[in-house]
Design a protein around this motif. Structure first.
Motif, PDB file in Angstrom:
ATOM      1  N   ASP A   2       0.654  -1.236  -0.071  1.00 28.82           N
ATOM      2  CA  ASP A   2      -0.164  -0.124   0.181  1.00 28.82           C
ATOM      3  C   ASP A   2       0.894   1.375   0.138  1.00 28.82           C
ATOM      4  OD1 ASP A   2      -1.740   2.050   0.452  1.00 28.82           O
ATOM      5  OD2 ASP A   2      -2.612   1.192   2.149  1.00 28.82           O
ATOM      6  N   ASP A  29       0.123   4.203   0.349  1.00 28.77           N
ATOM      7  CA  ASP A  29      -0.156   5.311   1.244  1.00 28.77           C
ATOM      8  C   ASP A  29      -0.340   4.708   2.642  1.00 28.77           C
ATOM      9  OD1 ASP A  29      -0.928   7.018  -0.549  1.00 28.77           O
ATOM     10  OD2 ASP A  29      -3.031   5.838  -1.046  1.00 28.77           O
ATOM     11  N   PHE A  30       0.470   3.592   2.998  1.00 30.62           N
ATOM     12  CA  PHE A  30       0.504   3.028   4.209  1.00 30.62           C
ATOM     13  C   PHE A  30       1.528   3.801   5.300  1.00 30.62           C
ATOM     14  CE2 PHE A  30       2.345   0.308   7.541  1.00 30.62           C
ATOM     15  CZ  PHE A  30       1.122  -0.313   8.102  1.00 30.62           C
ATOM     16  N   ASP A  31       0.800   4.251   6.586  1.00 29.92           N
ATOM     17  CA  ASP A  31       1.516   5.203   7.189  1.00 29.92           C
ATOM     18  C   ASP A  31       1.903   4.220   8.923  1.00 29.92           C
ATOM     19  OD1 ASP A  31       2.282   7.036   9.105  1.00 29.92           O
ATOM     20  OD2 ASP A  31       0.330   8.314   8.996  1.00 29.92           O
ATOM     21  N   PRO A  32       3.302   3.932   8.901  1.00 27.42           N
ATOM     22  CA  PRO A  32       3.570   3.184  10.004  1.00 27.42           C
ATOM     23  C   PRO A  32       3.404   4.089  11.149  1.00 27.42           C
ATOM     24  CG  PRO A  32       5.436   3.817   8.659  1.00 27.42           C
ATOM     25  CD  PRO A  32       4.244   4.260   8.049  1.00 27.42           C
ATOM     26  N   GLN A  33       3.239   5.256  11.227  1.00 28.34           N
ATOM     27  CA  GLN A  33       2.749   6.282  12.408  1.00 28.34           C
ATOM     28  C   GLN A  33       1.398   5.883  12.738  1.00 28.34           C
ATOM     29  OE1 GLN A  33       4.866   7.986  14.130  1.00 28.34           O
ATOM     30  NE2 GLN A  33       6.612   7.643  12.571  1.00 28.34           N
ATOM     31  N   ALA A  34       0.612   5.572  11.727  1.00 25.74           N
ATOM     32  CA  ALA A  34      -0.964   5.352  12.112  1.00 25.74           C
ATOM     33  C   ALA A  34      -1.250   4.135  11.275  1.00 25.74           C
ATOM     34  CB  ALA A  34      -1.706   6.470  11.846  1.00 25.74           C
ATOM     35  N   PRO A  35      -0.815   2.933  11.770  1.00 25.74           N
ATOM     36  CA  PRO A  35      -0.977   1.770  10.688  1.00 25.74           C
ATOM     37  C   PRO A  35      -2.459   1.210  10.711  1.00 25.74           C
ATOM     38  CG  PRO A  35      -0.018   1.066  12.860  1.00 25.74           C
ATOM     39  CD  PRO A  35      -0.125   2.731  12.934  1.00 25.74           C
ATOM     40  N   ASN A  36      -2.875   0.995   9.439  1.00 27.37           N
ATOM     41  CA  ASN A  36      -4.148   0.528   9.063  1.00 27.37           C
ATOM     42  C   ASN A  36      -4.070  -1.087   9.099  1.00 27.37           C
ATOM     43  OD1 ASN A  36      -6.415  -0.484   7.848  1.00 27.37           O
ATOM     44  ND2 ASN A  36      -6.323   0.728   6.020  1.00 27.37           N
ATOM     45  N   SER A  89      -0.650  -2.667   4.164  1.00 30.90           N
ATOM     46  CA  SER A  89       0.966  -3.023   4.681  1.00 30.90           C
ATOM     47  C   SER A  89       1.721  -2.331   3.499  1.00 30.90           C
ATOM     48  CB  SER A  89       1.028  -4.401   4.978  1.00 30.90           C
ATOM     49  OG  SER A  89       2.737  -4.384   5.362  1.00 30.90           O
ATOM     50  N   ARG A  90       2.952  -2.108   4.207  1.00 34.12           N
ATOM     51  CA  ARG A  90       4.060  -1.805   3.107  1.00 34.12           C
ATOM     52  C   ARG A  90       4.445  -3.169   2.557  1.00 34.12           C
ATOM     53  NH1 ARG A  90       8.682   1.575   7.003  1.00 34.12           N
ATOM     54  NH2 ARG A  90       7.608   3.592   6.304  1.00 34.12           N
TER      55      ARG A  90
END
Length: 335
Positions: A239, A241-248, A252-253
């Motif tokens: 993804d 747009d994956f944001d590890p600061q606010a993980p969905n 995932s990456r």
């Protein structure tokens, strides 16, 4: 493509195999044909697949490590649909070891088979039960699912975590599908629709849990299979747009996805029973009982992520789906 379907003698497995065979794929099906419910129904499902020259069946348990290793090494599958599992919430209170063997050990063996044999995409069955004690409706893949209320749910959540690990470490594209209360012709005898239909026709009372206040996002098997195959045809990707600061939790990456697949319309259990009564042309005697351990009062699916990914949205009306099941049941059992 050459596709492995585990649990091919199962309810969803047979339906998925039929669709893939009809479009010309080569399908190898495995199943252990256990007696959790009547194996004769499983054998009858397999009979429907036998006429296809592009289908082969191998009796094999996913928990058989050496057997699964040899299968993957010999067959060199391009894609895998993993549906084999010990199913059922209530049975997990009685026989927890069966769930660990099939759903955890078995899933590990499938992951290893995919990892070592260049499988392009693993699609596997998760479950709406992973939402456990969540009360925010509808359930979204972005929600936390850290409060399971049955061992079955915990094993399905474990599958998602294990899949993510393999996607991250080995670049294996994995997609988990959280099925919401699947029903339809050839369904499982331990599910409410089958149990209710059988009891009503035999003049017995039906057990109605949570005093009929249960709500379920009943999803017709053809809609489930359509979702499974559309997802199979589009392997998971990282993804951007994956944001590890606010993980969905749903992306995932890594090449990892989890999707709900439900009918986006919770139906009260009493309304479901009314649809069965209408299809059968007779009334049920109801034995009202409290909520059972491991059960949840309601489920509801947000399928916007699945629709965005595949363009598909389930839509079978419960009345029509129940009618089709009852027609199959009367024909199959000659009642």
């Amino acid at each position: 493509m050459k596709i492995l379907i585990t649990g091919a003698a199962g309810f969803i497995g047979m339906h998925a195999a039929l669709v893939l065979l009809a479009r010309g794929e080569e399908v190898v099906g495995i199943d252990n044909l256990n007696d959790y419910y009547d194996p004769n129904l499983k054998l009858a499902r397999l009979e429907r697949l036998k006429p296809y020259p592009n289908f082969r069946f191998i009796k094999l348990d996913v928990a058989d490590r050496a057997g699964i290793e040899a299968l993957f090494a010999t067959e060199k599958f391009e894609r895998v649909i993993h549906l084999a599992a010990q199913a059922g919430v209530r049975y997990s209170l009685i026989n927890p070891q069966a769930y660990v063997e099939s759903n955890v050990v078995g899933f590990t063996n499938i992951l290893e088979g995919c990892r070592h044999n260049a499988v392009q995409h693993l699609v596997y069955a998760s479950s709406s039960s992973v939402y456990g004690g969540n009360e925010k409706m509808p359930f979204s893949e972005a929600d936390s699912v850290d409060h399971p209320v049955s061992l079955y749910a915990a094993t399905k959540k474990a599958n998602e975590l294990m899949a993510h690990t393999y996607s991250h470490l080995f670049g294996l594209p994995t997609t988990g599908l959280r099925f919401f209360t699947v029903y339809g012709p050839w369904g499982r005898p331990d599910m409410a629709l089958f149990l209710f239909t059988k009891a009503i026709l035999e003049g017995r009372a039906i057990d109605v849990f949570n005093y009929g206040k249960m709500q379920r996002d009943f999803t017709y098997v053809d809609d489930i299979v359509e979702g499974v195959i559309r997802v199979l045809d589009r392997p998971a990707e990282p993804d951007p747009d994956f944001d590890p600061q606010a993980p969905n939790p749903g992306t995932s990456r890594a090449p990892f996805r989890v999707f709900n697949i439900g009918n986006q319309g919770p139906v009260e259990l009493m309304s479901y029973i009314e649809a069965i009564e209408k299809a059968l042309g007779c009334k049920a005697t109801k034995n009202l009982l409290p909520l059972q351990p491991g059960d949840v009062p309601a489920t509801s699916a947000d399928v916007s992520a699945l629709t965005a990914w595949t363009g598909f949205k389930p839509g079978m009306k419960v009345e029509e789906g129940v009618k089709r099941f009852v027609e199959w049941y009367r024909n199959y059992f000659a009642v």
